[in-house]
Structure formats: C-alpha cells, structure tokens
Scaffold this active site. Structure first.
Site, mmCIF file in Angstrom:
data_model
loop_
_atom_site.group_PDB
_atom_site.id
_atom_site.type_symbol
_atom_site.label_atom_id
_atom_site.label_comp_id
_atom_site.label_asym_id
_atom_site.label_seq_id
_atom_site.Cartn_x
_atom_site.Cartn_y
_atom_site.Cartn_z
ATOM 1 C CG ASP A 1 -2.001 1.010 1.186
ATOM 2 O OD1 ASP A 1 -2.212 1.586 0.107
ATOM 3 O OD2 ASP A 1 -2.642 1.247 2.220
ATOM 4 C CG ASP B 1 -2.384 -0.289 7.295
ATOM 5 O OD1 ASP B 1 -3.072 -0.237 6.261
ATOM 6 O OD2 ASP B 1 -1.868 0.718 7.816
ATOM 7 C CG ASN C 1 22.473 -42.104 9.122
ATOM 8 O OD1 ASN C 1 22.265 -41.195 8.336
ATOM 9 N ND2 ASN C 1 22.860 -43.308 8.739
ATOM 10 C CG ASP D 1 20.726 -37.108 11.453
ATOM 11 O OD1 ASP D 1 21.072 -36.538 10.397
ATOM 12 O OD2 ASP D 1 20.078 -38.169 11.470
#
Length: 906
Positions: free
Chosen positions: A373, A648, A741, A745
């Site tokens: 706007d 807004d 793993n 991780d």
C-alpha cells in the site's frame, strides 16, 4: 423484517474449482451481497429503513435488544484461533520423513523388540518432532502476546420500556444489535454498519476499507432524509458508516443495519478464516521431500537384493536395507527447518519484526515481488502543506499568511488540513499572529458549501473615520470559492476576474490536482460596513488570493529503502485504493518508474491470463478493491513469482492471506493482523529489508542441510552398493549405520546458527528440487571414490579381507565415513575455499569437532564391543588423514567446475 432474520447461506462457488479460486469467489460473492443490501438501505428514506428494522429514533428497549442479541449473535467477525497444543504436537510429527522412520522402527521392533536400532530411531523421531513442536509453540505464544485484550464500547440509545424516555448507554461493541440507535462523535470507532439518521459536519476515516488517506465527508443528514441516489459501492455512500472505519470530526446518529458476519467488513473476514493456501515454501519442501523419498524407494530395494544374493542371509540383508533407508532419510530436515525458522524469528524480533507463522521467514527471503500500500509505507501517513501558490502558480507568502489566519482563528474542530497549515507556519515561523488581529465572527464549514470563513479585525483605525477595518478570509474547495470571486490578486494588484483569467486560475488548480495534491482556494474581502455578526450571505464579491496544496509526503528514507530492495532483486508494486493521481505523484517522488497507472475498473473485465500479462508490466495499481488486490497477487504468483503483500486495512486482508508472505503492522486492523504472517512494529521498508536478509539466511542454512545430507547419503549408498557386490561380508553393520547417522544428525543441529556469505544474500532464493537432485548426483559420488579407497586400504594394508576380520574393516570405514560426512559440512556450506575464504560460525565448528572426536572415540570406548567395533591400529590414522585431504582437494576442484557449469552452488 429483513435484518431480523438471520441470513440464509448462499452457494458461493462451483465445486469444480480449486480451493483458492473457491475462496476468491466466495469473498467476491459475500462482499457483493453485503454491498447490495447496504446500498439498498442508502437509497431509501430513513423512516423506511427504521420501519423495516422494527426500530424507532428513540432506540430499542432493553428487552428487544436482548432478544435480537440472542437471535443474531454477538457483533463479532470471524477470526483465526490458535490451535490447541496437542494439535500442534501431532502436526509437528506429521511429516513424510518422520513417517518413514516410524515405519522402519516398527518393522525392526516386529522382527526383534530388543534391537537397539529401535531405540536409536525413536530418539531421532523424538528429537526432530519435539524440537519442532517447541519452536512453533513458543513462536505462536509470542505472536498471541501481541493481541491486546481491550474492551471497546460505543454510545447506544435504548429505553427501559416501550413508554420510557430514551437514555444513552455505553455498551460493549459486541453487544450491538440490528435496530440499535448509535451516537457518534469525533474519535469513535464505527461499531457496525450504520444508516445515518442525522449527521452534521461528519468526517469519517475510511482508509482501512478504501485506502483513501484523507477522511471522507458524509452528507449532512436530517430527520426528513429521503435517501440518496443508489450507488454500487457502500463505501462511497454518503449516508452509510461501515464497521472498521472511524469518526474524525463532526457528530451523527445512525441506526444499525448489520452486525458481525453480516457487515461489509464481516463479509470479507468470513471468507478469510480456515486453512491457508499452500505457499511457495510449502510447495518447495513437499517437492524436495518426495524427491528424496523416491530416491530412497529406488535405492533401498537394490541394496537389499544385492546383499541377499551375494551373502545369502536375507534376514541380515533386510536389516541392513532398513539401516540404509534410515541413512538415506534426512530425518532431521523438519527439525532443522523449524530451528532455522525459529532462530530467524528471534533474530527478526530484535529488528522490530514479529513472525506469526514460521514458514513465512523463508518466503520473505524468496520474495521477488513486494506489493505494498502507499499510505504509511511510502508516505508518512500525515497531511502536510506542500506548497502555497498565487494565481499564477508561484510560491507566495501572502497566501500562506491568509490561509494561516483562517485556520488559526476558526473555533470549530480543526481538520487535518487546517492543522497542516498551522504546523507549516509554526515550524518555519514565517507568520506571527500578534495584536494585529482579533476575532470578530466566523461562518463555519458545512458540506454543502465546502468552505469556511473567518472575519477578523485588523485592530487599526482608518484615518479620519474612527471605525474598525474588518477582513473576511475564506478557505475551501476551489470550485465553490471561485464561484464567489469577482476579482483576483495579481502581483499585488486587484484585477477583475474575467472569463479568461478564471480559466487560467482553474487550470493552475487542476495542474496541482494532477500532481496528486489536494488543493484549496483562499480568498478575501474587505468588509464595507463592519458589524458584529456575519452570515453565508456575506460570502460574496471575494478576491482570489491563491491556493494551498496538500500532500501525504513520502518518507525521507523511502527512496533509499526501495533502492535497497531493488538491489536485492525485489520488484516493488504499489497496490492502493487511493486516487490514481496521488498514487502516481508519491511513487514518482520515491523513484519508482510509474508508467501507466492501472485502475481497478480496468482489472474486472480481464481474464486470468490477461491479468498476468498486465500485472507483470505494471508498477502502480490505484482505486482497487479487496477482490482486485487478491487477484493481482494470484496473477503474479501464477507467473512464477514469490509474492509478498504489505498492508494494514480491512481491504488488504484477502491479499495478505493469498500472498506467499503477508506483512502487516501492529497498528493495523485486527483482521489484517490475523491474515498476515509477519507483523512489523514499524511500518518501514527499511525494517522489511532487514527481514528479507534474515529470511535468505534462514533459507540458506536450510538448503545447506538438505544438500549436505542428500549428497553424503547418496555417496554412502553408492559405496554400500559397490562394497556389497565385491566384499563377502556386510561393509558395515546396521547398528553402525544407525549410530553414524545419529552422530551426524546431532552435529547438524548447529546448522541454523551458521552464517551465510554476503554474495548469497544478494538475490531471492527458492526451493529447486531439480537442482537438489542434480547436486546430489554430481557431488555425492565424490565421497564414494574415497570410501572405495579406504576399502582397498583396509583390505590390502590391514588384511581385513575375511569374515574373521570384518569388525576391523567395518570400524575403519565407520570412522572414515563419519569424518568425511562431517568435513562435507564445511565444503558445501560455502562456494568459497573453506577455512580460508569463508569460516563457519563457532557453533558449527564446535559441533563438527565433537562429531569427529565421537567418531574417533567410539571404537576405543566401552560401547565398542556392543556396537561391533574393534580398536584400530596406529598405522590406520596417517592413511585416514591422507584420504580426507585428498577428498577435500578433489571436492573443492569439482565445486569450482560445478559452479562454472551451472552458475550456482547452494
């Protein structure tokens, strides 16, 4: 009685349409129906409206109001509610990768409930889901803290009984009902949709609905009001006041014709709650997730078949296949994404940006078109006096002086333009009001005349006459003031206002209108026969002095902020409900290439394909309604853009919801804040620019994890295929693969705290499933070369060439595999040379070092025997260092070639 019967649900869209199209059609239909009903009330006499509502000018009785409240419900509009914590918890675990892990854990448990792999998989699932839940739950709590619990009341006229006198009560807005008579004064919020019964000098701020920055004048309505010519837009009706607007000046009495969901505002809000459309981020994650799952579904059966055929132990091959499936699953992706987004939300909160929906952070970084706007974003959201001009369009201090005297001495409520004139003079100290003038009388402003006059005494005695000298100063709309002028002031001389000169001064005013300025005329008259009181009849034979031109000025830093966004690859499009001339002027002042301004009326006849082409080449859209704003957003998205929308008002809510990232401010109306994903504590594009940088950092760290994990997992599986085909035993036990793993991780949990190279942040970034697949295939096999090299070393140098020595072989590959996976973090996280041209953040450095130390320690730890490890000889480690150095060197070389070939890295 129409308003006393709850509205019958209407079939709003054909079932064959897509969900977003159905929502858009529903919004359009609801607003049209609400608008038609309201404009019908506008066109009819006030007495007829009261009769239909079963109401009187004295108001409802308390009993009638209670009955109607029970029938129609509370005067509230639909709004979003935060999901319960248990729903959020379940949603945190609703993910394809977690689903794969749960399935694999269930298979392992079914085969052997005591298998430690079940525990490892459960830990992975728990860490991923619980961390994601906690981050999103905490973010939601922070967003809810923004909602202030304020009870707002309004003045309602009610009676104790049918014969009682009316009394005005302060009633909570949610208890207003159709037929209530509401009293309005300056500063009041309009509690529902009202048909005015009586009003005087009423000005209403409708920016939240229409985007018009200046207050709008409503008609002076009287008791014998006969209605007005019917209009198709209730916002433009001058005898209606709509929920969501506010009174800036004047007084009025109105009867409530619609409440809650039946209001014009409520018709929009009701179509905006519920499940949100899939954004660019959601679609990207889904595509990448299923790319990796498809890859896993192809590779795991191949590994299972090769191991079963070559080793003859199908049970062991099955467990090994499950371990490979776990290795291929980026199970921490949901958690890493959530941690990245949550960290981004914390960082953005320090920059006055509150994130309501975590996924919006990545969308903010991916955004390449921002629709915004005008009012309050590019402008200061206040009216200032831009220029004061004589009849030839030249700046003239005399015009400012007369305008100031008119504004200063009027006794009524000063409007925004009066205050702007006073502020302009006070700041510059160009006019001093002293004993030269004193107030005699005033002729107040009204909306029929559209002007006001003051009569001042110069406090000087005309020589020889012994009487005061009175001067009338009139200020108002150009056309109305010009009609009263017979002369004009031309460079100090009073000359007759001929037809040619009248056309000349009219052209000067129109030129300023075309520049987007609101223009008022200033005129004066020396009173022939001074007296104590004056009337409208005395506003005659005026002399035109000049013009006052007003503007909502651009923000001082708006041009720089727009340039900064352009430098980061973001095109800004202004989408406003305001006047096209005003919009064009402001946009030109802040450096936007305005081109042809497209009006909302030009959008309606276009189909979606034509609108896509129009939206692509247009910078400024003016006088657009809520449905048109949302269509513009969808047209840009259909053209492949990631679209942000900053607004807004109520009229912005639909577009905020449809955008990939909806951005609002903490001073916005509630429905706009609820529809938004991100809330700015300052309506400032500079703040937004910082949010874009944070969004790109967040996405960069997410894509690092995906590419690191996908490429290293692909390389490991490729190595497993080779080893399974030529080695007479399992190259690594299933439990070893699971531990490897898990350690890797956990090390990746630091990824959200990494920094991004400056070059990466310069343009929008998006998910590219095809690019990730290409990266995985090109970069993943590099690690396989050195895995195979380690196989050869373990086989030939350390004689781990039989089942009796398989534990040594497996331990050696475990360490090399884990360390190469960890090193790839530093190789992939930047397109530069790691450690030299670009260094990871200290959390990443610490976690990768800990992962390396864990890998080196496990074969020598007390857990070694239970996991199948054996200690490695000292001679192993020089070979390990050589393999890893060669691996890093080759990866850096191929990285350079990859960037040259494809022009991208992360």
């Amino acid at each position: 009685m129409t308003m006393l019967t709850p509205r019958t649900p209407t079939k709003l869209a054909p079932p064959g349409k897509g969900r977003r199209e159905r929502k858009a059609a529903e919004l359009e239909t609801r607003t049209r129906l609400a608008g038609e009903q309201l404009t019908g009330f506008s066109a009819r006499p006030g007495a007829s409206v009261l009769q239909e509502l079963g109401a009187t000018r004295s108001g409802l009785t308390h009993a009638e109001a209670a009955l109607r409240l029970e029938r129609h419900g509370a005067n509230v509009v639909a709004h979003e509610r935060a999901p319960r914590w248990w729903f959020q918890l379940a949603k945190a675990f609703w993910n394809p990768f977690i689903g794969v892990l749960v399935f694999l854990a269930a298979v392992m448990w079914w085969q052997d409930p005591a298998d430690p792999g079940v525990v490892i998989l459960s830990v992975m699932v728990g860490i991923s889901g619980l961390l994601r839940f906690w981050q999103e739950f905490r973010s939601g709590r922070a967003a809810d803290a923004l909602k202030k619990l304020v009870t707002t009341t309004c003045a309602v006229q009610r009676r104790a009984g049918s014969g009682s006198a009316p009394t005005t009560f302060e009633v909570p807005m949610d208890q207003v009902v159709p037929g209530d008579v509401v009293k309005l004064a300056a500063g009041d919020l309009i509690p529902a949709d009202l048909r005015l019964i009586s009003s005087k000098d009423l000005m209403v701020g409708q920016a939240a609905l229409s985007g018009e920055s200046l207050p709008v004048a409503k008609a002076d309505t009287r008791t014998d009001d006969r209605g007005q010519f019917e209009t198709t837009d209730p916002v433009e009706a001058d005898n209606l006041c709509l929920m969501g607007t506010s009174v800036t000046s004047g007084t009025a009495t109105g009867v409530v014709v619609a409440t809650g969901a039946d209001t014009y505002f409520g018709s929009m809000a009701g179509s905006l709650v519920g499940e949100r459309p899939q954004t660019n981020f959601d679609n990207g994650v889904r595509k990448v997730s299923f790319l990796l799952i498809r890859f896993m579904l192809v590779m795991v059966p191949v590994v299972f078949a090769i191991n079963g055929l070559t080793k003859g132990d199908w049970d062991e091959a099955f467990l090994f296949g499950i371990a490979v499936a776990v290795g291929l699953t980026p199970e921490m992706l949901p958690m890493v994404v959530s941690a990245n987004l949550a960290r981004g939300a914390v960082a953005m909160s320090k920059r006055k940006v509150v994130v309501k929906r975590l996924n919006a952070i990545q969308n903010l970084g991916a955004m390449d078109v921002l629709c915004t706007d005008k009012t309050g974003t590019l402008t200061e959201d206040r009216i200032v006096l831009d220029r004061y001009l004589d009849v030839h369009g030249d700046e003239d201090d005399e015009v400012l002086e007369y305008g100031y005297l008119n504004s200063h001495f009027q006794t009524g409520l000063k409007n925004l333009m009066d205050q702007a004139v006073i502020n302009r003079v006070d700041e510059a100290e160009e006019v001093v009001v002293d004993a030269r003038f004193s107030m005699v009388d005033e002729i107040p402003f009204d909306f029929a005349r559209r002007r006001m006059s003051v009569v001042l005494d110069r406090n000087s005695v005309v020589a020889g006459l012994g009487r005061p000298e009175h001067v009338m100063i009139t200020k108002g709309a150009v056309e109305e003031v010009l009609d009263l002028c017979t002369h004009m002031r031309d460079r100090g001389r009073r000359v007759e206002l001929t037809g040619r000169l009248r056309a000349h001064v009219t052209r000067i005013a129109e030129e300023n209108n075309r520049r987007g300025l609101r223009v008022l005329a200033v005129a004066t008259r020396m009173v022939d026969t001074p007296r104590d009181t004056y009337s409208v009849a005395d506003e005659e034979r005026l002399t035109l002095i000049g013009f006052l031109a007003f503007l909502d000025p651009p923000k001082a830093d708006a041009a720089r902020a727009l340039q900064a966004l352009a430098d980061k690859g973001i095109a800004v499009k202004v989408v406003t409900g305001d006047n096209d001339l005003v919009a064009a002027r402001v946009c030109a002042d802040v450096g936007l290439d305005v081109g042809h301004v497209v009006l909302g009326t030009e959008i309606d006849p276009l189909d979606d394909t034509a609108l896509r082409a129009l939206a692509a080449r247009t910078t400024v859209f003016a006088k657009v309604n809520p449905v048109q704003k949302a269509r513009i957003v969808r047209a840009l998205q259909a053209d492949g853009h990631t679209v942000g929308f900053l607004g807004d008002g109520i009229n912005d809510a639909a577009a905020l919801r449809d955008a990939d990232v909806g951005i609002s401010v903490d001073t916005a109306v509630d429905i706009a804040k609820e529809s938004a994903d991100i809330i700015l504590l300052e309506k400032d594009l500079t703040v937004l620019e910082q949010g874009v940088i944070q969004g790109r950092t967040t996405f960069g760290n997410t894509i690092k994890y995906v590419k690191m994990t996908a490429s290293s997992n692909f390389g490991n599986v490729f190595s497993v295929l080779v080893a399974s085909a030529f080695i007479p035993f399992q190259p690594m036990l299933a439990i070893m693969l699971l531990v490897q793993n898990l350690v890797y991780d956990i090390a990746q949990l630091a990824t959200p705290w990494d920094r991004m190279d400056e070059e990466y942040l310069r343009k929008p970034r998006n998910w590219d499933a095809k690019g990730i697949g290409r990266f995985m295939v090109c970069i993943g096999p590099i690690s396989s070369i050195f895995d195979i090299a380690m196989f050869v070393i373990m086989w030939n140098v350390f004689a781990a060439d039989s089942e009796a020595h398989q534990a040594l072989f497996q331990s050696g590959w475990f360490i090399e595999g884990l360390l190469s996976q960890t090193l790839i973090v530093h190789m992939i996280r930047t397109r530069k040379i790691p450690f030299i041209q670009s260094r990871a953040s200290w959390p990443v450095m610490v976690m990768t070092v800990l992962a390396v130390l864990t890998g080196l320690y496990l074969p020598f730890s007390p857990l070694a025997a239970s996991l199948g490890f054996v200690p490695l000889p000292a001679g192993y480690f020089p070979w390990l260092i050589g393999v890893l150095l060669a691996y890093c060197t080759l990866t850096q070389l191929l990285k350079t070639l990859y960037i040259r070939k494809f022009g991208t890295w992360l």
